[in-house]
Each structure stands twice: as structure tokens, then as C-alpha cells.
Motif scaffolding. Structure first.
Motif, PDB file in Angstrom:
ATOM      1  N   GLN A  32     -61.825 -48.657  68.892  1.00  0.00           N
ATOM      2  CA  GLN A  32     -63.115 -48.720  68.210  1.00  0.00           C
ATOM      3  C   GLN A  32     -62.985 -48.252  66.772  1.00  0.00           C
ATOM      4  OE1 GLN A  32     -65.449 -50.338  69.365  1.00  0.00           O
ATOM      5  NE2 GLN A  32     -64.737 -50.522  71.455  1.00  0.00           N
ATOM      6  N   ASN A  92     -68.148 -56.711  70.182  1.00  0.00           N
ATOM      7  CA  ASN A  92     -68.528 -55.418  70.712  1.00  0.00           C
ATOM      8  C   ASN A  92     -70.007 -55.307  70.986  1.00  0.00           C
ATOM      9  OD1 ASN A  92     -66.934 -53.293  71.298  1.00  0.00           O
ATOM     10  ND2 ASN A  92     -66.633 -52.654  69.205  1.00  0.00           N
ATOM     11  N   LEU A 132     -74.283 -47.942  66.464  1.00  0.00           N
ATOM     12  CA  LEU A 132     -74.507 -48.293  67.871  1.00  0.00           C
ATOM     13  C   LEU A 132     -73.617 -47.484  68.798  1.00  0.00           C
ATOM     14  CD1 LEU A 132     -74.862 -52.170  67.620  1.00  0.00           C
ATOM     15  CD2 LEU A 132     -76.626 -50.441  67.566  1.00  0.00           C
ATOM     16  N   ASN A 133     -73.008 -46.457  68.229  1.00  0.00           N
ATOM     17  CA  ASN A 133     -72.229 -45.512  69.033  1.00  0.00           C
ATOM     18  C   ASN A 133     -70.951 -46.062  69.646  1.00  0.00           C
ATOM     19  OD1 ASN A 133     -73.789 -43.141  68.776  1.00  0.00           O
ATOM     20  ND2 ASN A 133     -75.334 -44.104  70.064  1.00  0.00           N
ATOM     21  N   PHE A 134     -70.482 -47.196  69.152  1.00  0.00           N
ATOM     22  CA  PHE A 134     -69.187 -47.661  69.663  1.00  0.00           C
ATOM     23  C   PHE A 134     -68.093 -46.715  69.195  1.00  0.00           C
ATOM     24  CE2 PHE A 134     -71.565 -51.647  69.854  1.00  0.00           C
ATOM     25  CZ  PHE A 134     -71.332 -51.961  71.174  1.00  0.00           C
ATOM     26  N   ASP A 144     -75.773 -51.272  72.344  1.00  0.00           N
ATOM     27  CA  ASP A 144     -74.992 -50.143  71.850  1.00  0.00           C
ATOM     28  C   ASP A 144     -73.829 -49.909  72.810  1.00  0.00           C
ATOM     29  OD1 ASP A 144     -75.939 -48.826  74.053  1.00  0.00           O
ATOM     30  OD2 ASP A 144     -77.265 -47.495  72.952  1.00  0.00           O
ATOM     31  N   ALA A 145     -73.082 -48.832  72.540  1.00  0.00           N
ATOM     32  CA  ALA A 145     -71.860 -48.611  73.299  1.00  0.00           C
ATOM     33  C   ALA A 145     -72.124 -48.402  74.783  1.00  0.00           C
ATOM     34  CB  ALA A 145     -71.117 -47.402  72.741  1.00  0.00           C
ATOM     35  N   GLN A 180     -70.584 -50.355  64.237  1.00  0.00           N
ATOM     36  CA  GLN A 180     -69.696 -49.558  65.082  1.00  0.00           C
ATOM     37  C   GLN A 180     -70.192 -48.121  65.225  1.00  0.00           C
ATOM     38  OE1 GLN A 180     -67.899 -51.721  66.885  1.00  0.00           O
ATOM     39  NE2 GLN A 180     -66.087 -50.454  66.604  1.00  0.00           N
TER      40      GLN A 180
END
Lengths: 388, 690
Positions: free
Chosen positions: A243, B57, A265-267, B263-264, A262
Motif C-alpha cells: 500500500q 484498491n 481511505l485508510n489503505f 475504504d480499506a 490511499q
């Protein structure tokens, strides 16, 4: 000294300081606040400035401490070497006994307002103490006994820190090597030390697991090896590294700005501490990340420069230790962010959120300023001009 | 002023220190260079790639199921539609590894057990225990909502993991909306549980036309590779049988895609709607079926047939459009839209595959009995073996070779011509014609009737737009020789002595043929629709349609038009063009006359069934049939009405007795419904002949 300094009052305030070093530090602090504002504005509901405010407070406090420190002659710290060393050990012990766990690592003491990470402040304390011990034995530097003692002095806290936080422990060892190196310990001793290090690494990573002794926890091994092939590791470490690379790579030349995904969105995990550099890379691209790197390069260059203008060996050793500390942390952390170094949880000096790290880095910069000021002052009083 | 302790004097830079500082600087330079180049590589050289990865992603593609097209009857009345149902599924990826490993192990052992010969398999492999306590709690929570025990869910999970390891495990289809809300609001309690809305096929008329509609199901990995389904995405629901399969590419539609930014943690980001591809609903299929006629046919078949299996077909003789097609026993196709038990499945398929799912109208092959006499007559006329006016003496019995054959109840009809022979269904007339055909057939004896029958569609599939059609049998020398050869080989394989008689051999698993060559008896049997001659109700309907059509053999079909959801025509369904058979009009008239008299004049085999029928305006041309089988008499009736709106109907009932007893009244009711005739009797007839 035969010639007293020109009678201008108050003396401390007239001491010179290194403007480039200050510029690098201020630049990095500014970058940190801007980055934090971008990455944490939604982390605490209703308070978009939660982390920025706190980091700013750390900066203000740290800067004040650094200014005070820079006006004091660092040489006096030599006298306090046992106290400093004892303080460091005591701090580490306190953490070990009362500390709280964060993600499997016991690192900090919870205080009412913030937690103290003894291992962060310990880095600077070790530099001050270790340099003092070196100076004490500066006439016997060629002896194996001296090297052995110094190694012992540094390795006690290093191993202590490593038991819970491998990365920070490695910083201690980097400091040890740098101080010994600047002190002029013979190449043979270095060769011996490197051999010893290689043997112990082999023991820890290969022999001990084979014998069933757990020296490194499995999560630590995974972190250390995941960077070799991030996407093949299904676990957490490989994910983080992937990530981070995606975040940095997607920033391209000039960054994604508000379109960044990234980090928002908390990736990207740990985006205000360990992976703060990736936030810079995603938001501001190669331009932003390059600028931040350049500020670190400036910091390291000024550190080396100050090493050479130090008025005494003690100053040179401290400067060497600080340069090593900063260089090592920057390289490991940024290397981890760009996927060429293992994940170790070493913060990026000044950029990562966290009071202890900020304080310890600003202490180091204050010390560098002090060494610079004293060096310039001594040179000036001796009518010796040094090149800038 | 300042204390200068020993050893810490002002040290000018020694060459040694300078060297070391330079080295330190060099190391620093190298490290920064490495990081800079790496940054350059990531951001400038590979930036596009990582930007794409960042997109992957955050964007999740959710399939939006396209509703399948409706199926409607010729008047637009809905036969198959959709309804939304809630399904509960488990994500296999969210199960503990141990559960999956246990399932794999169990699958391996169960597979090995099944590979052993029956009888030597031993005890069934017990299911593995639930992997851990936490999982058991999860199963129990889920079970409490869907009404299943934790153990049952566990077993279903294990089986699904073995069969389709990566597919979502369907726990329950069609749960109430409240369950959807209950589960969605408690994600922590239902980890890995997906509740989704899906379309299920809905059948407003229950059992109506159940066998022809077919079923739908998710495309299988094997079908994905089939060129027939090129471009179909995994997870798409396709037609697996019947009309659903035949017209799948029109009915299917195209699933849509909803792209959401997540989101993740996979949570959708508010206000982040991305490009959405709407699903395209399937097109509507308009059948030629007449729902009212279909309903009447099924009702009559069930009532008059008295629970005995049977089938009916109604065609428009002009172009082969199927107006009605039913098979009894029947079922509610809705049961196939949800998972069902093995027991239920066996009940549906029946012993020997002739349960409710079996479409007797196109797949049931039966001896035709006297309904075939019309074909024999046409063949004889065509060959010149008989003339319409030629009269024979029907004394009730006749010697065929060494066997005496008689009319039913040894009834003697005296002097009969062709028309009369068909009216009363004289066997003697057709035995004589059969003998004639056998001896006037060069040196073969199996050509005259059989060739004509084949041209009329017997012995081969009619080409209807449904899968699973049977060819029937038109026996001739070649066919008999093949059967005999098959018997010899079967006996060889099963080590049954070749000398054993056919019945004894049959008990041991062969009994295909008795080994005798084709002879006079065969042709005589074919002449009255007995012996080895077998046909489906559809084949008979097609052959009678050809008589009504003056020789045009149509290809029957159900699909008529493809339409948009609003009924707008997209395309007419083209069928293979009809073939023509040479049929002399005078000959045809003679046969038709016989069929008309059979249904419409006193003494005709089905005349009393059609008592009260307005024969003047709607003449019925119908023939009864009663085929003797080992299980009893197969009742037949085939008729056509050459009105402005013509129709041909074929009905059969297994063990239904004489044709006039069960099949004819069913056909009568269908015709009465079709022509809105109200005072027709349509009750079982007292016919004495077959």
C-alpha cells in the motif's frame, strides 16, 4: 583563556547559530504539520486539527528546549555522563515495568497528557553519555579493551530496547558504530565487530529457530523479510509495504493533491507515524517527497559540517552520533516507505507524529546548534577563522 | 574561564578524522542517492502503474443482476416472471483455515469412498467437527435467523467447500426482508454473512406448462468454456433446461456493474458514486402457447386420465405453432428455484426418469395403435396397393402366416372400404393391407409403410425448439438386425448363454430382441400401429397436421416472437421450413373422409365422445388408438379440425384403456375450449374397436 570574550550582554544570546540547520528543521516541521493536516483531518471526528495541534505543541516545546540547549555549552554534559547514562537506563527500566503495549511492542509510559517513549529520548542520552566515555579513554583508543567497554556501554541499552522494539535498538547500534568510527577506533576492531554482528544475526535468524529458541517473534521476522517480496506475503507486513508503494507511486511527479485516496481511505496504514512519508509522496508527488528528502540531506550535511567545526572531540563525537542517528532513521524509514527496507517501526524524524520522537530529534538539533555555537565562538575567540 | 579536561583539548581536524568524516559523508550521499533513485523509479517511471493500482484498491465492482425476460403466451398472458428474493450466503474466504482444511480432507475421503464399487464402500465418512468454538457460535447465530441448526449449516458448508471451493455458500434462499435488515444491522454478529437480493423465477400459473419452461441456474465453470456462452460473466444466471435454455440468449439480459469507492475496510465511501453500468433486462419471449387451451388440456388430462400418466399436444397445422403441450404427472416449477432435498429430486425425476419432470409429449415414446392406420392407408394409396373405393370382406378374423389375428372382440364389419375401415377402425382391413404391402414390396417387405411414415416425421425428432426430444422407432429390417446384434453383444458382455429365450435373458439384464429376422408379422404390426412401432405424441400431431395440410410436414415450435419488455416486437423466431410429402388429393380426401366419419358419424370409434358437437361447421377429423402394451392399453386420440383457425390435437394416456375411453374425451374438451363449443359431451365413448 587569556582573552575574555567581548563584553556584550547577555553572553548566551550572542552565540552564533547555524541558519541552514535551523532552516532544515523548520522546513521539516512545517512539512510535518501540512502532511498531518492532510492525513488526519478525518481521524478524530469533529476535530480535524487534533493531531496537528498536538504536533504543533510538541514542536513549540521541543524548539524551546532546543534553543535553551543550544545556548548552553554542551561540554558540561560530560560531567553528567553517569547521570545521563543512569537516566537512560532508568527510563528504559520504567518502561519495561510500567509501560503499555502498542502493537506487541512495549515502548511507552502513559502519562496524563502523553506517553513517554523512553527509547526515543534514550538515543540522544546515549550519544551524550557514550561520547563522554570515549573522551575519557581517548588516549587509549587503540586498545581492544576500550572498544570492548564502549561496545558494552552501548549494547546494554541497545539489547534492552531491541527486546521490545527491534528498530529502535538498531538505531542505538548505529549510534555506537558512528561514535566509534568518528573517535578513530582502528579498522581491525571494526572488522571484528562486524564479524561479531554477522555471527549474532545468523544465530538469531537461523540457528536459534532451528533449536527451537524464540529470539524474534514471528511477526518481527515477517516484518523484516516482507520487503524482499511484498506481494507474496499475505500477512499484514506485505500489505502495508504494498500500500505504501502504491501511495508513493500513484503520486507521480506532482502528486494527487485532494484526489489522493490511499491515505484518506485508510489503505495506507499508520499514515501519521511510520508511513507519513508515503502521504507526502501521494499528495505532493516526486516534487514534495524530493523536497522533504532534500531537507534531510541538508540536515545531515549540516551535521557533518558541525562535526568538523566542533571545538573539541566531545562535540565531534556527539555530532557524529547525531548524524548517524538521523541518517539511519531517515534511510530506514524512507526505505521502508519506498519498499527497499524492512518494516521496523522507526519514525521519520520530525515528520512522523509523536512527542517523544519530536523531542528527541529537536534535542539533537539543539545539541548540534550548541556544538556549532561553541565551535564558532571558540574559533572566533582564538582568532581562528574556519570556513563556513 | 572554561574547564578543559584532559583528553578533550581543542582538536584541529586530523587527516584521519577528515578521512572518516569524508567516508561518513560518502555513505550519507550514497544512501540519499539510493532513496532518490528509488523515488524516481516509483513515481516517475512506474507512476501510471501505481495510479492504476490505487484505483483498483478503492473501486469495488458489484454485480447487479439483470432480470431475465418474461415468458408470455400467444395473447401476452404471463407464464414466467421474476420476483425478488433475499438469499443468505457465507463468504468462504471468511471461514477459518481449519474449517476449509477439514472440508478438503473430508471431500478427499468421501471421494475415495465413492470411487469404490457399490456395496464395498463401507460406512459413510462422518462429517468433521466444527473447526472451533467461535465458528460454532457464528453458525448458531446464523442458524437462529434462517431456521437451521449449527450442525446442518456446517454440513452444508463442508459440502459446498468440497464441490465449489471458492463460490459463496448459499445457506438459505428466499428469506423474509426482515432477515435482511436483521443481519445487515449486526455485521459483528454475522461475520462473513452476505445477504443479497436476487431474482427468482416466478410461475403465476403453478403447474401450467411446467415441463416445457425449464429451469435456470448459475453458469457452471464447464459452461463458461462453452462457445454457446461466450462473453457470459461468471455468476450469471442462465437457462439450464427447456425453453429457458433454448431461448437463453434472448431471455438472459446483461448484468450491470455498480462501481463504488470503498475504504480499506471495504466500506463504501459516502457520495462517491462512480460510473455505473445499468443492467439490461432480458427480452420477453412470446410463445405460441394458448394459456386457456393449455389449462383445459392439463385439467382434462388430470381428471379424465384419473391420475394415469399421459400427455397432449396441440398444434396449428399450418405452421407448427404449438398451442398446447402438457404432460402428467406434473409439478410446480417454483420448487426448482430453491434448493431441494435428494428425496424431492428423486420424486421429481421418478423411477427410470419418467417422473413429473419428464415431458411425455416430446420424450415419451409409445406404440401408436390405430392412430397409425391413417398413415398406413396413405402409404397404401400412394403405392397403389388399395384404392379409396376398393372393398374387402371383414369377417372379424384373418390368418396372418401361422397366427390368426382378429378385430377387437372379434367384431365383424362385413364389406368395408377405406373410409369405413377408418371409421370403425377395422383391423382386418389394415392386416390385409399390411400383408399386401409386405408381398408387393419387391424382395424387402419393409419399405412401403415405413418410408412413408418417415417422410411424415416418424423415426426422427421433429425439430421442436425444446431439448430432450425422442426419435421414436420405425421398425424395419435394418433396425431389427441392429437390435439382434445388440442382444448378442449384451449377452456376451453379461455372459448370458445365447441360446436362452428372450424373456429369461431379459430377467438377467438383456432382453433387447428375440433374435428372429424381420418378417411378415412385423409389417402387419406396423400397419395397425402395433409391435415395435413407437412414436411421441408430438410426432403423431405433426403427421396428422400433414394430412390436414395436404402434405406439408411442419416443424413444430413454441417460441414465436422476441419482444422488448413493453411488448414491442424485436424479431420473429424463424423455424426450419416445412418439408413436403407427395399426397394425392383424392387419396387424402378418402383418408380424411374416414377420419371425419370416425368422429362424426354413428358407428365411428369416437362418435359418441363427440355427441352434440357441431360437426356441420366444425368437422372433426379424428382417430382413436389403443395400443396393447405389457402394462395395459395405451389410449390415443389424434384429431384435426380444418376450420378457419385450424388445430391438430394428439392425446395419449398410459394404461388409459380404449382410445375412446380417455384420450378422446380429453381431446374433445380441448377442442371444445378452443372453438368455444359448449354443448359437446366429451365423455368416455363405448367404442368396441381400437
Amino acid at each position: 583563556m587569556s582573552e575574555p570574550p567581548p563584553a556584550r550582554l547577555p553572553a548566551g544570546l550572542r552565540l552564533p547559530f547555524d541558519p541552514l540547520l535551523a532552516l532544515a528543521a523548520i522546513g521539516l516541521m512545517a512539512a510535518s504539520l501540512v502532511t498531518l493536516q492532510a492525513s488526519t483531518s478525518t481521524d478524530v471526528p469533529g476535530d480535524p486539527y487534533f493531531y496537528v495541534t498536538r504536533q504543533a505543541v510538541f514542536f513549540v516545546v521541543g524548539t524551546l528546549v532546543a534553543i535553551v540547549l543550544s545556548r548552553i555549552d554542551y561540554s558540561r554534559l560530560r560531567e553528567l555522563k553517569y547521570g545521563i547514562y543512569g537516566l537512560m537506563i532508568a527510563g528504559l527500566l520504567l518502561v519495561a515495568i510500567f509501560g503499555g503495549d502498542t502493537r506487541g511492542s512495549r515502548r511507552a509510559i502513559q502519562l496524563p497528557f502523553f506517553e513517554v517513549q523512553a527509547s526515543e529520548l534514550g538515543k540522544v542520552l546515549l550519544i551524550a553519555a557514550l561520547a563522554a566515555f570515549v573522551v575519557d579513554r581517548s588516549r587509549r583508543l587503540g586498545e581492544r579493551d576500550t572498544t570492548a567497554r564502549l561496545v558494552l556501554v552501548a549494547m546494554i541499552p541497545a539489547i534492552f530496547v531491541m527486546s521490545s522494539d527491534l528498530g529502535s535498538g538498531l538505531v542505538y547500534i548505529a549510534i555506537l558504530f558512528a561514535v566509534l568510527f568518528v573517535a578513530g577506533v582502528s579498522w581491525r576492531h571494526f572488522a571484528g565487530l562486524l564479524t561479531l554482528a554477522a555471527v549474532s544475526i545468523t544465530l538469531v535468524l537461523v540457528a536459534a529457530p532451528a533449536l527451537g529458541v524464540t529470539v524474534l517473534e514471528s511477526y518481527q521476522v515477517e516484518r523484516l523479510t516482507s520487503f524482499l517480496e511484498p506481494s507474496s506475503v499475505a500477512g499484514d507486513a506485505g500489505y502495508q509495504q504494498n500500500q505504501s508503494r502504491i501511495a508513493i507511486g500513484s503520486g507521480q511527479k506532482t502528486g494527487r493533491g485532494e484526489r489522493a485516496t490511499q491515505s484518506p481511505l485508510n489503505f495506507l496504514p499508520e499514515d501519521r507515524t511510520d508511513f507519513a512519508f508515503a502521504v507526502v509522496g501521494e499528495r505532493w508527488g516526486f516534487a514534495g517527497a524530493g523536497l522533504v528528502l532534500s531537507l534531510y540531506a541538508l540536515l545531515v550535511w549540516r551535521g557533518l559540517r558541525i562535526l568538523t567545526v566542533a571545538k573539541n572531540l566531545y562535540g565531534a563525537l556527539i555530532a557524529g552520533g547525531i548524524v548517524a542517528m538521523l541518517l539511519f532513521q531517515v534511510f530506514i524509514n524512507v526505505g521502508m516507505n519506498v519498499g527497499i527496507m524492512p518494516i521496523t517501526g522507526i519514525p521519520l524524524p520530525l515528520l512522523s507524529y509523536g512527542g517523544s520522537s519530536v523531542l528527541s530529534t529537536l534535542l539533537a538539533i539543539g545539541l548540534l546548534q550548541s556544538i556549532y555555537a561553541q565551535g564558532r565562538f571558540a574559533a572566533a575567540t582564538k582568532r581562528r577563522s574556519l570556513p563556513f | 574561564m572554561m574547564m578543559e579536561p584532559t583528553g578533550d583539548r581543542r582538536t584541529p581536524i586530523t587527516p584521519q578524522l577528515a578521512l572518516r568524516v569524508a567516508l561518513l559523508g560518502g555513505v550519507a550521499l550514497a544512501l540519499f542517492a539510493v532513496v532518490f533513485f528509488r523515488l524516481w523509479y516509483l513515481q516517475v517511471l512506474s507512476g501510471d502503474k501505481y495510479l492504476a493500482e490505487a484505483r483498483v484498491n478503492r473501486v469495488r465492482e458489484l454485480r447487479i443482476q439483470a432480470p431475465r425476460g418474461k415468458i408470455v403466451d400467444r395473447n401476452g398472458r404471463v407464464i414466467v416472471r421474476n420476483r425478488q428474493a433475499v438469499v443468505v450466503e457465507l463468504d468462504p474466504a471468511k471461514l477459518p483455515d481449519e474449517e476449509r482444511e477439514n472440508a478438503a480432507e473430508w471431500g478427499k475421503r468421501a471421494g475415495e469412498r465413492l470411487a469404490r464399487p457399490k456395496g464395498k464402500r463401507g460406512e459413510p465418512i462422518p462429517y468433521p467437527p466444527i473447526a472451533n468454538r467461535a465458528l460454532e457460535v457464528r453458525y448458531r447465530n446464523l442458524g437462529a435467523v434462517v431456521g437451521k441448526s449449527a450442525r446442518r449449516i456446517h454440513r452444508e458448508v463442508v459440502r459446498s467447500l468440497v464441490l465449489v471451493p471458492y463460490s459463496a455458500i448459499r445457506i438459505k434462499t428466499d428469506v423474509p426482508e426482515s432477515v435482511l435488515a436483521h443481519i445487515s444491522e449486526r455485521p459483528e454478529r454475522f461475520a462473513g454473512v452476505k445477504v443479497e437480493k436476487t431474482y427468482l423465477r416466478d410461475y403465476p400459473h403453478d403447474t401450467l406448462a411446467a415441463q416445457i419452461l425449464g429451469t435456470v441456474g448459475e453458469i457452471t465453470p464447464k459452461q463458461l468454456k462453452d462457445p454457446r456462452y461466450r462473453g457470459v460473466q461468471q455468476g450469471t444466471v442462465i437457462g439450464t433446461d427447456g425453453l429457458e435454455r433454448e431461448y437463453d440468449r434472448y431471455l438472459r439480459g446483461v448484468d450491470g456493474v455498480e462501481r463504488v469507492q470503498v475504504d480499506a475496510f471495504g466500506r463504501p465511501v459516502p457520495n462517491s458514486a462512480l460510473k455505473r453500468e445499468e443492467p439490461i433486462g432480458g427480452q420477453r419471449l412470446r410463445l405460441s402457447l394458448d394459456l386457456a387451451l393449455q389449462k383445459t388440456g392439463q385439467l382434462a388430462l388430470g381428471n379424465i386420465g384419473g391420475g394415469r400418466p399421459g400427455a397432449f399436444v396441440a398444434l396449428d397445422p399450418r405452421d407448427g405453432q404449438v398451442l398446447g403441450m402438457g404432460s402428467y404427472p406434473t409439478f410446480d416449477p417454483a420448487v426448482l428455484t430453491k434448493p431441494f432435498t435428494q428425496k424431492r429430486y428423486e420424486q421429481l425425476t421418478g423411477v427410470g426418469g419418467v417422473g413429473p419432470l419428464f415431458n411425455r409429449a416430446i420424450s415419451g415414446r409409445y406404440p401408436t395403435g390405430s392412430t397409425f392406420k391413417a398413415i398406413t392407408a396413405l402409404a397404401g394409396l400412394e403405392k397403389g396397393l388399395i384404392t379409396p373405393g376398393a372393398v374387402i370382406d371383414d369377417a372379424g378374423c384373418i390368418q396372418v402366416g401361422e397366427i390368426e389375428r382378429c378385430n377387437a372382440k372379434k367384431q365383424a364389419y362385413g364389406s368395408v372400404d377405406l373410409s369405413r375401415a377408418l371409421q370403425v377402425s377395422s383391423d382386418i382391413y389394415f392386416y390385409k393391407l399390411g400383408i399386401n404391402a409386405f408381398y408387393n414390396d419387391g424382395d424387402r417387405g419393409d419399405v412401403v409403410i415405413q418410408r412413408y411414415a418417415r417422410k411424415l416425421g416418424f423415426g426422427r425428432p421433429t425439430g421442436i425448439d425444446l431439448p430432450g426430444e425422442d426419435s421414436g422407432v420405425v421398425p424395419d429390417k435394418k433396425w431389427r438386425a441392429e437390435r439382434n446384434q445388440a442382444e448378442i453383444e449384451c449377452r456376451k458382455e453379461k455372459k448370458i448363454p445365447q441360446s436362452l429365450n428372450v424373456y429369461a435373458a431379459g430377467a438377467q439384464g438383456c432382453g433387447i430382441a428375440d433374435g428372429r429376422p424381420y418378417n411378415l408379422g412385423d409389417t402387419v404390426n406396423v400397419a395397425i400401429g402395433q409391435g415395435d412401432l413407437q412414436a411421441t405424441p408430438l410426432q403423431l400431431a405433426v403427421s396428422y397436421a400433414a394430412i390436414a395440410n395436404k402434405g406439408r410436414v411442419v416443424v413444430p415450435h413454441l417460441g414465436r416472437e422476441i419482444e422488448r419488455a413493453n411488448g414491442e416486437l424485436v424479431q420473429r423466431i424463424e423455424r426450419d421450413p416445412a418439408s413436403r410429402i407427395k399426397m394425392d388429393e383424392e387419396d387424402r380426401q378418402a383418408v380424411a373422409d374416414g377420419l371425419r366419419r370416425a368422429a362424426g358419424e354413428p358407428g365411428g370409434t369416437s362418435a359418441d365422445v363427440f355427441a352434440g358437437w357441431p360437426h356441420g361447421e366444425l368437422p372433426v377429423f379424428g382417430k382413436t388408438g389403443t395400443a396393447q402394451t405389457s402394462k395395459g392399453d395405451q389410449s390415443w386420440y389424434v384429431a384435426y379440425v380444418p376450420a378457419k383457425q385450424p388445430i391438430v390435437v394428439a392425446v395419449t394416456v398410459e394404461r388409459g384403456g380404449f382410445g375412446a375411453e380417455t384420450a378422446a374425451p380429453i381431446a374433445c374438451r380441448m377442442l371444445a375450449k378452443f372453438y368455444r363449443v359448449e354443448n359437446a359431451a366429451c365423455v368416455g365413448g363405448e367404442s368396441v374397436t381400437r
